[in-house]
Design a protein around this motif. Sequence first.
Motif, PDB file in Angstrom:
ATOM      1  N   GLN A   1      49.015 176.627  64.852  1.00 22.30           N
ATOM      2  CA  GLN A   1      50.035 176.688  62.834  1.00 22.30           C
ATOM      3  C   GLN A   1      49.551 177.089  62.062  1.00 22.30           C
ATOM      4  O   GLN A   1      50.569 178.547  61.292  1.00 22.30           O
ATOM      5  N   LEU A   2      47.885 177.384  61.840  1.00 23.76           N
ATOM      6  CA  LEU A   2      47.717 178.055  61.011  1.00 23.76           C
ATOM      7  C   LEU A   2      46.824 179.378  61.604  1.00 23.76           C
ATOM      8  O   LEU A   2      45.955 179.361  62.279  1.00 23.76           O
ATOM      9  N   THR A   3      46.788 181.072  60.958  1.00 21.91           N
ATOM     10  CA  THR A   3      46.211 181.420  61.490  1.00 21.91           C
ATOM     11  C   THR A   3      46.116 182.157  61.030  1.00 21.91           C
ATOM     12  O   THR A   3      46.313 182.217  59.374  1.00 21.91           O
ATOM     13  N   GLY A   4      45.384 183.748  60.827  1.00 24.26           N
ATOM     14  CA  GLY A   4      44.805 184.648  60.519  1.00 24.26           C
ATOM     15  C   GLY A   4      43.469 184.897  59.757  1.00 24.26           C
ATOM     16  O   GLY A   4      42.697 183.736  60.506  1.00 24.26           O
ATOM     17  N   GLU A   5      43.019 184.753  58.554  1.00 20.32           N
ATOM     18  CA  GLU A   5      41.567 184.687  58.011  1.00 20.32           C
ATOM     19  C   GLU A   5      41.727 183.702  58.198  1.00 20.32           C
ATOM     20  O   GLU A   5      42.234 182.393  57.766  1.00 20.32           O
ATOM     21  N   GLY A   6      40.448 183.007  58.709  1.00 19.28           N
ATOM     22  CA  GLY A   6      39.836 182.068  58.129  1.00 19.28           C
ATOM     23  C   GLY A   6      39.882 181.062  59.365  1.00 19.28           C
ATOM     24  O   GLY A   6      39.499 179.814  59.507  1.00 19.28           O
ATOM     25  N   PHE A   7      41.011 181.690  60.094  1.00 20.08           N
ATOM     26  CA  PHE A   7      41.640 180.444  61.634  1.00 20.08           C
ATOM     27  C   PHE A   7      40.859 181.045  63.135  1.00 20.08           C
ATOM     28  O   PHE A   7      41.560 181.420  62.915  1.00 20.08           O
ATOM     29  N   SER A   8      40.124 180.684  63.523  1.00 19.48           N
ATOM     30  CA  SER A   8      40.245 181.546  65.038  1.00 19.48           C
ATOM     31  C   SER A   8      41.328 181.257  66.100  1.00 19.48           C
ATOM     32  O   SER A   8      42.040 180.728  65.701  1.00 19.48           O
ATOM     33  N   THR A   9      41.048 182.106  66.781  1.00 21.53           N
ATOM     34  CA  THR A   9      42.616 182.299  67.751  1.00 21.53           C
ATOM     35  C   THR A   9      41.964 181.517  68.724  1.00 21.53           C
ATOM     36  O   THR A   9      40.961 181.409  69.496  1.00 21.53           O
ATOM     37  N   ILE A  10      42.646 179.930  68.687  1.00 27.25           N
ATOM     38  CA  ILE A  10      42.374 178.658  69.612  1.00 27.25           C
ATOM     39  C   ILE A  10      43.115 178.687  71.458  1.00 27.25           C
ATOM     40  O   ILE A  10      44.070 179.388  71.488  1.00 27.25           O
ATOM     41  N   PRO A  11      42.844 178.814  72.422  1.00 31.97           N
ATOM     42  CA  PRO A  11      42.483 179.200  73.431  1.00 31.97           C
ATOM     43  C   PRO A  11      43.224 177.435  74.041  1.00 31.97           C
ATOM     44  O   PRO A  11      43.209 176.961  73.528  1.00 31.97           O
ATOM     45  N   SER A  12      44.673 177.957  75.158  1.00 29.87           N
ATOM     46  CA  SER A  12      45.422 176.970  75.515  1.00 29.87           C
ATOM     47  C   SER A  12      44.542 175.815  75.761  1.00 29.87           C
ATOM     48  O   SER A  12      43.343 175.395  76.625  1.00 29.87           O
ATOM     49  N   GLY A  13      45.340 174.450  75.664  1.00 33.86           N
ATOM     50  CA  GLY A  13      44.486 173.281  76.363  1.00 33.86           C
ATOM     51  C   GLY A  13      43.870 173.567  78.098  1.00 33.86           C
ATOM     52  O   GLY A  13      43.552 172.824  78.122  1.00 33.86           O
ATOM     53  N   ARG A  14      44.648 173.868  78.970  1.00 31.38           N
ATOM     54  CA  ARG A  14      44.424 173.854  79.848  1.00 31.38           C
ATOM     55  C   ARG A  14      43.269 175.121  80.401  1.00 31.38           C
ATOM     56  O   ARG A  14      42.363 174.725  81.493  1.00 31.38           O
ATOM     57  N   GLU A  15      42.861 176.335  79.302  1.00 33.74           N
ATOM     58  CA  GLU A  15      41.964 176.838  79.653  1.00 33.74           C
ATOM     59  C   GLU A  15      40.644 176.075  78.477  1.00 33.74           C
ATOM     60  O   GLU A  15      39.204 175.818  79.090  1.00 33.74           O
ATOM     61  N   GLN A  16      40.711 175.303  77.774  1.00 33.11           N
ATOM     62  CA  GLN A  16      39.266 174.441  76.936  1.00 33.11           C
ATOM     63  C   GLN A  16      38.947 173.192  78.281  1.00 33.11           C
ATOM     64  O   GLN A  16      38.387 172.940  78.620  1.00 33.11           O
ATOM     65  N   GLY A  17      40.604 173.086  79.547  1.00 29.61           N
ATOM     66  CA  GLY A  17      39.761 172.267  80.493  1.00 29.61           C
ATOM     67  C   GLY A  17      39.056 172.818  81.359  1.00 29.61           C
ATOM     68  O   GLY A  17      38.479 171.537  81.685  1.00 29.61           O
ATOM     69  N   ALA A  18      38.759 173.660  81.360  1.00 29.62           N
ATOM     70  CA  ALA A  18      37.589 175.005  81.805  1.00 29.62           C
ATOM     71  C   ALA A  18      36.420 174.994  81.475  1.00 29.62           C
ATOM     72  O   ALA A  18      36.097 174.883  82.114  1.00 29.62           O
ATOM     73  N   LEU A  19      36.395 174.656  80.385  1.00 27.69           N
ATOM     74  CA  LEU A  19      34.596 174.035  79.690  1.00 27.69           C
ATOM     75  C   LEU A  19      34.568 172.727  80.255  1.00 27.69           C
ATOM     76  O   LEU A  19      34.779 172.290  80.676  1.00 27.69           O
ATOM     77  N   ALA A  20      32.922 173.368  79.766  1.00 27.71           N
ATOM     78  CA  ALA A  20      31.930 171.979  79.978  1.00 27.71           C
ATOM     79  C   ALA A  20      32.234 171.044  78.621  1.00 27.71           C
ATOM     80  O   ALA A  20      33.170 171.588  77.848  1.00 27.71           O
ATOM     81  N   PRO A  21      32.397 169.780  78.979  1.00 27.93           N
ATOM     82  CA  PRO A  21      32.838 169.001  77.496  1.00 27.93           C
ATOM     83  C   PRO A  21      32.021 168.996  76.791  1.00 27.93           C
ATOM     84  O   PRO A  21      32.118 168.895  75.315  1.00 27.93           O
TER      85      PRO A  21
ATOM     86  N   TYR B   1      53.507 175.670  78.844  1.00 30.12           N
ATOM     87  CA  TYR B   1      53.031 175.969  77.859  1.00 30.12           C
ATOM     88  C   TYR B   1      51.727 176.452  77.773  1.00 30.12           C
ATOM     89  O   TYR B   1      50.868 176.673  76.962  1.00 30.12           O
ATOM     90  N   GLY B   2      51.217 175.474  78.944  1.00 30.03           N
ATOM     91  CA  GLY B   2      49.729 175.255  79.186  1.00 30.03           C
ATOM     92  C   GLY B   2      49.474 174.631  78.401  1.00 30.03           C
ATOM     93  O   GLY B   2      47.633 174.689  78.122  1.00 30.03           O
ATOM     94  N   ARG B   3      49.331 173.330  78.048  1.00 28.12           N
ATOM     95  CA  ARG B   3      49.394 172.873  76.830  1.00 28.12           C
ATOM     96  C   ARG B   3      47.917 171.354  77.258  1.00 28.12           C
ATOM     97  O   ARG B   3      47.491 170.691  76.458  1.00 28.12           O
ATOM     98  N   GLU B   4      48.341 170.674  78.575  1.00 29.60           N
ATOM     99  CA  GLU B   4      47.426 170.015  78.753  1.00 29.60           C
ATOM    100  C   GLU B   4      45.976 170.243  79.095  1.00 29.60           C
ATOM    101  O   GLU B   4      45.907 171.592  79.836  1.00 29.60           O
TER     102      GLU B   4
END
Length: 339
Positions: A81-101, A145-148
């Motif tokens: 909900q919060l975008t633009g200056e000062g806020f990163s573009t956050i990857p989806s949950g599915r993409e986050q899940g591919a990262l090491a914890p 939406y790839g939120r998982e």
Amino acid sequence: MTPTQHAGQLLMVALTPQMGTNGLDAQLADGLGSMLYLGGWTGRSSVAATSEHLQDSAVRVGGTRVGVLVAADQEGGEVQQLTGEGFSTIPSGREQGALAPAELTRQAKGWGAELEQAGVNVNLAPTTDTVPAEIGRGNAPIGQYGREYGSTPAAVTRGATAFAKGMHAAGVMPTTKHFPGIGRITGNTDATASGITDSTATTSDPHLAPFAAAMRATPTLVMVGSARYPKIDADNQAPFSRAVVTDLLREQMGFDGVVVTDDVGVAKAVADVPVGQRATRFIAAGGDVVLTADATQTQTMTSAIVRRAASDEDFAEQVQASVTRVLTLKEDMGLLRCG
């Protein structure tokens, strides 16, 4: 606090850019305790100024300012909900899940710091729902939406717990959602009352494991979704079910913190329930904070809580217990301040 102020502490009301910085001033004067940025806010400076105004406008009781839970829905991907200056573009949950914890925790701490700098102290994330691989994008609220974080409870546990830890480390309370899980349904409860029944879930469901892990790992709120679980409660949707909120979440799983609804303001899944009852039935089930995306419903919900508490001693005790949980959380977060 007055009965009206007690009721206000049990509501979370959306504020959109169109409503402006002052859009919830009347509700705050009556004791509104929580709000949610909704509708797409742009730029940290705008959000920070609004957050400061909200805290300055918070109700004062006996010389103590009772600060506001200022929330955002900042999961990443399609839900940010919060975008633009000062806020990163956050990857989806599915993409986050591919990262090491550990890496996900590090990045989530950074995203949380952005929220904290904008005056946001609650994030309505992480999504802790497991969408089985065989359902995938056929799950309208999450999988589409790839939120998982993954298609197994183990994968979701890793991702959701890592995200929650990072948020809390940044000074932002995470919210584990949508209890007890909406990964098996096909309909999106925001948009329909059809296809929202999980006929598999029980009180020993493996899909409960990520919720349990997140609750053990870090302080968190828990959001209850609006689906139906007939093997747990054949008669009531989850937010209105004592079997779900009290028996399962609080007693079986031992959660004694603040429990919030998903939106029950404009969500189609609860449209058949009168507005006031959406609030009173949730509190009667053992919940605490009622979230509405429609600020015009505030008075109706407040009045319904006050009226029922005045005539129902058991309900009045539940209101008191919920207010105590909310104020305890606020004290822990440094939101109860003299002056």
